[in-house]
Design a protein around this motif. Structure first.
Motif, short mmCIF file in Angstrom:
data_model
loop_
_atom_site.label_atom_id
_atom_site.label_comp_id
_atom_site.label_asym_id
_atom_site.label_seq_id
_atom_site.Cartn_x
_atom_site.Cartn_y
_atom_site.Cartn_z
N MET A 186 -58.19 -22.20 -4.05
CA MET A 186 -56.97 -22.98 -3.91
C MET A 186 -56.53 -23.58 -5.25
O MET A 186 -55.35 -23.58 -5.57
CB MET A 186 -57.16 -24.05 -2.86
CG MET A 186 -55.84 -24.45 -2.23
SD MET A 186 -56.02 -25.65 -0.94
CE MET A 186 -56.75 -24.70 0.33
N LYS B 148 -57.08 -22.34 -8.18
CA LYS B 148 -56.57 -21.24 -8.98
C LYS B 148 -55.14 -20.86 -8.53
O LYS B 148 -54.25 -20.66 -9.34
CB LYS B 148 -57.51 -20.04 -8.79
CG LYS B 148 -57.54 -19.07 -9.95
CD LYS B 148 -58.71 -18.10 -9.72
CE LYS B 148 -58.60 -16.88 -10.59
NZ LYS B 148 -59.64 -15.89 -10.32
N MET B 149 -54.94 -20.78 -7.21
CA MET B 149 -53.61 -20.45 -6.68
C MET B 149 -52.60 -21.53 -7.03
O MET B 149 -51.47 -21.24 -7.41
CB MET B 149 -53.68 -20.28 -5.15
CG MET B 149 -53.81 -18.87 -4.63
SD MET B 149 -52.87 -17.60 -5.49
CE MET B 149 -51.32 -17.58 -4.59
N LEU B 150 -53.01 -22.80 -6.89
CA LEU B 150 -52.06 -23.88 -7.16
C LEU B 150 -51.69 -23.93 -8.63
O LEU B 150 -50.54 -24.19 -8.98
CB LEU B 150 -52.63 -25.23 -6.68
CG LEU B 150 -52.80 -25.36 -5.16
CD1 LEU B 150 -53.43 -26.69 -4.80
CD2 LEU B 150 -51.46 -25.19 -4.44
N TYR C 293 -51.42 -21.41 -10.48
CA TYR C 293 -50.46 -20.32 -10.61
C TYR C 293 -49.11 -20.70 -10.00
O TYR C 293 -48.04 -20.48 -10.60
CB TYR C 293 -51.05 -19.08 -9.93
CG TYR C 293 -50.17 -17.86 -9.94
CD1 TYR C 293 -49.65 -17.36 -11.12
CD2 TYR C 293 -49.88 -17.20 -8.75
CE1 TYR C 293 -48.85 -16.23 -11.12
CE2 TYR C 293 -49.08 -16.08 -8.75
CZ TYR C 293 -48.57 -15.59 -9.93
OH TYR C 293 -47.77 -14.48 -9.92
N ILE C 294 -49.15 -21.30 -8.82
CA ILE C 294 -47.91 -21.69 -8.13
C ILE C 294 -47.15 -22.75 -8.96
O ILE C 294 -45.92 -22.80 -8.93
CB ILE C 294 -48.24 -22.22 -6.71
CG1 ILE C 294 -48.70 -21.05 -5.82
CG2 ILE C 294 -47.03 -22.91 -6.08
CD1 ILE C 294 -49.38 -21.48 -4.54
N ASP C 295 -47.89 -23.53 -9.73
CA ASP C 295 -47.25 -24.56 -10.56
C ASP C 295 -46.28 -23.99 -11.60
O ASP C 295 -45.46 -24.74 -12.14
CB ASP C 295 -48.31 -25.43 -11.26
CG ASP C 295 -48.87 -26.48 -10.32
OD1 ASP C 295 -48.23 -26.74 -9.27
OD2 ASP C 295 -49.93 -27.05 -10.62
N THR C 296 -46.34 -22.68 -11.87
CA THR C 296 -45.34 -22.10 -12.79
C THR C 296 -43.92 -22.31 -12.25
O THR C 296 -42.97 -22.31 -13.01
CB THR C 296 -45.56 -20.58 -13.02
OG1 THR C 296 -45.56 -19.91 -11.76
CG2 THR C 296 -46.86 -20.30 -13.75
N LEU C 297 -43.81 -22.52 -10.92
CA LEU C 297 -42.48 -22.76 -10.34
C LEU C 297 -41.85 -24.03 -10.91
O LEU C 297 -40.63 -24.19 -10.92
CB LEU C 297 -42.57 -22.88 -8.81
CG LEU C 297 -42.99 -21.63 -8.03
CD1 LEU C 297 -43.01 -21.93 -6.54
CD2 LEU C 297 -42.07 -20.46 -8.32
#
Lengths: 481, 112
Positions: free
Chosen positions: B48, B50-52, B54-58
């Motif tokens: 999670m 790692k995914m977050l 990555y998602i933070d690039t938004l």
């Protein structure tokens, strides 16, 4: 004549003309399944007895002129996330491993009305979550072009079955590329129609705002015929769209003169394999030679599509998969203490790792305190991505791109790094976010002999433009056998 | 989730920008109705984070003036009269029951 090498429409014609019977075609397909399944494992369930019974009845109705569809008597296979009454429908998950629906999905019903012989249900990533068909509870499907490689996913079983001639065509579903990417890896034609074109009634939901059923076929003519058969407005699906025209076969003309084709330069970056890039550019030249006006342009926002997609898809999945609790159907844990313990143990034992990972992420992004920062942020990004496509379609009729950044990876190499696996969907997910139609068509092979697919993306309701461009390409290059 | 914590996971734990606490994983497990083993919890945390990250690039995107879009086409409630159109499927439905009691689904005691 090799009956298995016919396309679905060619076979349909011969059945109608009385040259081949539905029973002969069905028996040939079943024999091919028996021969190929040990190598491919494209099916979860093969309904031999049912298929023979259907073939017998359908043959009579063809002879009585009751059935006149071009697909009457043609054997097909259905992805195992579409309900068929009384027939095992597992989503390739332990939690549904014993589930027999009490009704049939509308898209499948439409095929039955057209006289399709349903051979069985095809393997998939568990609940359509995955890009390789390796997350299936029943084990992976192998790529018919090289069984050391994956077929792609999540509709890997449906695509492999068509490529291995274990059926004449199949149905898949596409939430983030699950028809187009495995079609590319298996060298078949696959289309995700505009959101709302094919009813989702009876399709076991993953990401409801993104899910769409579509055809997986040997060629573009079959793609148009199958789409014509399955597309319908359905009051049982509240997101179903009433379209003016449901005859997609009229698009099968060789004509791309003046067609404006845009290639997004921002798709041709570091992550794209050079052999794939070369094949896509060569395919674009074929369209240009036939009169299309091909240009490059900057689509923008490409790198934001995957993070936005995973937030939205996981959020919807966490909600959609709440219904699997061991009460009314499916697996129930054998030992439990009280109701809540039963729910938790059933779900923990019934779901695989990738499904749990997405349910956890989805529950997190929807939880209070994080909803705005993650879920709403992703929905705002989705609006921006749709706007970028709207702008592109002011200048172009078709966007031409790879379907996937590489050819099929080797088996066993993808699941250890989920983020890397998610990146294989980079060219397909934005199409689902924007609700657009997308088609993948084979455009060659790499040095290892693995197929490469070109993706054509159209504006809403422009399936016919995609079919016309794909058909023109297919004719210009000579269909691969 | 894998049975043991990989080296890659351990390496990641020290690098993640997003930190998920044990309490958060516990809470998300309750929301998700999943019972995770200790190893699964540690793996879920790493996944999670790692995914977050990555998602933070938004967050590079200014979306302050953009309305959230749930569906690309306008979606309205579709109403109909509540009329029964299908036949009785009780037997077929109950045939799927993990545990049946007469004409009902049998479940553990729900009220104390």
């Amino acid at each position: 004549m090799d009956i298995l090498s016919l396309s679905a429409v060619e076979l349909g014609k011969k059945i109608k003309a009385g040259e081949i019977s539905a029973m002969e075609a069905t028996k040939a397909s079943l024999a091919q399944i028996a021969a190929e399944e040990p190598r491919i494992h494209g099916y979860v369930t093969v309904d031999e007895e049912g298929a023979l019974k259907q073939a017998e009845e359908i043959q009579k109705r063809i002879e009585n002129k009751e059935l006149t569809s071009p697909l009457a008597g043609v054997p097909t296979a259905i992805k195992d996330n579409m309900c068929i009454k009384g027939q095992l429908t597992t989503c390739s998950s332990k939690i549904l491993s014993n589930f027999k629906p009490t009704y049939t999905a509308e898209a499948v019903k439409n095929l039955q009305k057209a006289g399709a012989v349903i051979l069985g249900k095809t393997n998939m990533d568990e609940f359509a979550m995955g890009s390789t068909t390796e997350t299936s509870y029943f084990g992976p499907t192998m790529n018919p072009h090289d069984t050391n490689h994956v077929p792609g996913g999540s509709s890997g079983g449906s695509c492999a079955a068509v490529a291995a001639r274990e059926c004449y065509y199949s149905l898949g579903s596409d939430t983030g590329g699950s028809i187009r990417q495995p079609s590319s890896f298996c060298g078949v034609v696959g289309m995700k129609p505009t959101y709302g074109t094919v009813s989702r009634y009876g399709l076991i939901a993953y990401g409801s705002s993104l899910d769409q059923i579509g055809p997986i076929t040997k060629d573009v003519t079959d793609c148009a015929a199958v789409l014509t058969a399955i597309a319908s407005w359905d009051k049982k699906d509240s997101t179903s769209v009433k379209r003016a025209d449901y005859d997609f076969t009229s698009a099968l003309t060789e004509d791309v003169k003046g067609l404006r084709v845009g290639i997004p330069t921002d798709y041709f970056t570091d992550g794209l394999n050079l052999e794939v890039a070369g094949a896509i550019r060569a395919a674009a030249r074929v369209l240009a030679e036939n009169g299309a006006v091909v240009e490059e342009f900057d689509l923008s926002l490409v790198k934001y599509a995957i993070p936005a997609y995973y937030v939205i898809a996981s959020a919807e999945a966490s909600s959609n998969l709440e219904r699997f609790d061991g009460v009314k159907y499916g697996y129930r844990t054998p030992e439990y203490e009280g109701l809540h313990n039963m729910y938790k143990k059933t779900r923990s034992e019934g779901f695989g790792a990738e499904v749990k990972r997405r349910i956890m992420l989805g529950s997190f992004v929807l939880s209070s305190g994080y909803y705005d920062a993650y879920y709403l942020k992703a929905l705002r990004t989705k609006a921006l991505i749709k706007a970028a496509f709207d702008k592109a379609f002011e200048s172009y009729d078709v966007i031409l791109a790879p379907a996937a950044p590489t050819t099929a990876p080797e088996l066993g190499k993808s699941l250890s790094d989920p983020l890397k696996m998610y990146l294989s969907d980079i060219y397909t997910v934005s199409v689902n976010l924007a609700g657009l139609p997308g088609l993948s068509i084979p455009v060659g092979k790499d040095k290892k002999g693995l197929p490469i697919g070109m993706q054509l993306i159209g504006n809403h309701f422009q399936e016919k433009t995609l079919l016309r461009a794909a058909y023109t390409y297919e004719r210009a290059t000579g269909k691969e056998a | 989730m894998a049975d043991k914590i990989s080296d890659e996971t351990m390496e990641h734990v020290t690098k993640a920008k997003n930190k998920i606490s044990d309490e958060t994983i516990e809470y998300v497990g309750i929301l998700a109705k999943l019972e995770l083993s200790e190893t699964e919890k540690q793996n879920a945390k790493a996944d999670m984070e790692k995914m977050l990250d990555y998602i933070d690039t938004l967050n590079e995107l200014d979306t302050s003036r953009v309305e959230p879009m749930s569906h690309v086409f306008p979606v309205n409630n579709v109403f109909r009269e509540d009329v029964v159109t299908n036949e009785n499927h009780m037997e077929e439905t109950l045939a799927n029951a993990p545990l049946r009691g007469g004409d009902s689904f049998k479940v553990p005691k729900t009220i104390g």
